[in-house]
Design a protein around this motif. Structure first.
Motif: not given
Length: 313
Positions: A28-31, A47-49, A62-68, A289-290
């Motif tokens: 999951v991408a965290i922007h 932990l660094r996050f 905002h979080t962006v999950p993997f696309t299809a 999770s972050a």
């Protein structure tokens, strides 16, 4: 038949367990403004996050999950080559698009896997089942861990499927957030009203912390306790009582929004751990999770298991 398990990055399980059971992770991408953190359940990066970015940038993240398409590419690149049947376990579809994206991807994967396997000299059919956990965080972990354990023990795919379909309807999860200010303001940004202004004002003034239940895809507060440590203790003592009563899995999952060496010092943990040892229940403890932290804030404590939902006391 080679049976594998894949989960999304919100699935709270120990890093060692993920590696031992070869559970794949959908990132999951965290922007964070101009920065992007790919959450792949790396404990050091998580932990660094928590230490460096959550407090200063979490509210605007905002979080962006993997696309299809990304899920399709990941499966065709390696997963369809390594396994013959895969269970892809996701966070509840009521909270994320991951289940929807994985379901869309599954049709393309099942259409395209033959060519990918043929190029690598892998014969035989491939099958994929996407499973909505109807839970989140360590609740998703309960389901993924069950699938991985059953696969390792040699249980067939049909039996695992039946067990997961049954278990996902009976995953009980609780969590205690530490920072209501963070949760309320995150909720406002997402258009949620779970912690209203009046409730927040009262809770902040009196240091009231909610115990939140997640069950069958829905969340709701089941108790309000004065003080974070007291709320965690009440939650853990309830779980200890449920273990003594008898739960439906041989493991339960705990996740914490911070360093894991702080978990054992939380009030009520000793009683829970003793009950687990007495009844042969494995405790799987992980850093939250972050991706989850973006929505819950630091210091959140969550616990989940499979079993009957009983009144919180």
């Amino acid at each position: 038949m080679r049976i594998g398990v894949v989960a999304d990055a919100t699935c709270d399980l120990p890093h060692e367990f993920l590696q031992e059971h070869k559970i794949g992770v959908l990132p999951v991408a965290i922007h964070l403004g101009d920065e992007v953190l790919n959450d792949v359940r790396d404990p050091d990066a998580t932990l660094r996050f928590y230490a460096d970015q959550l407090a200063s940038k979490g509210l605007d993240a905002h979080t962006v999950p993997f696309t299809a398409e990304q899920i399709r590419e990941k499966f065709l690149a390696d997963i369809v080559l390594e396994y013959d049947y895969v269970f892809c376990v996701t966070i509840t579809s009521t909270r994320s698009a991951i289940f929807e994206n994985a379901t869309k991807a599954s049709f393309a994967i099942l259409n395209d896997y033959k060519n990918a396997r043929a190029r690598q000299g892998v014969s035989g059919p491939f099958a994929l089942r996407v499973v909505d956990s109807k839970s989140m965080f360590c609740g998703t972990g309960v389901l993924a861990a069950e699938a991985a354990k059953l696969a390792r023990s040699g249980v067939g795919a049909n039996e695992i499927r039946k067990r997961l379909d049954e278990l996902r309807e009976n995953i009980v999860g609780y969590m205690v957030p530490n920072d209501l200010y963070y949760i309320r303001n995150r909720g406002i940004k997402k258009g949620e009203k779970s912690i209203g202004l009046l409730t927040y004002a009262i809770g902040s003034a009196l240091d009231i912390k909610p115990v939140i239940l997640c069950y069958r895809g829905e969340t709701q507060p089941v108790a309000k306790v004065r003080g974070y440590r007291q709320a965690v203790e009440k939650m853990f003592r309830h779980v200890a009582g449920e273990i003594r009563r008898g739960i439906g899995t041989q493991h339960l999952c705990i996740s914490y929004g911070g360093p894991l060496d702080q978990v054992a010092a939380l009030p009520g943990y000793d009683e829970l751990a003793k009950a687990a040892r007495t009844h042969g229940i494995e405790i799987l403890t992980s850093i939250m999770s972050a991706t989850a932290a973006v929505n819950t804030g630091g210091g959140c404590v969550a616990v989940a298991w499979g079993g009957e939902l009983n009144p919180f006391a």
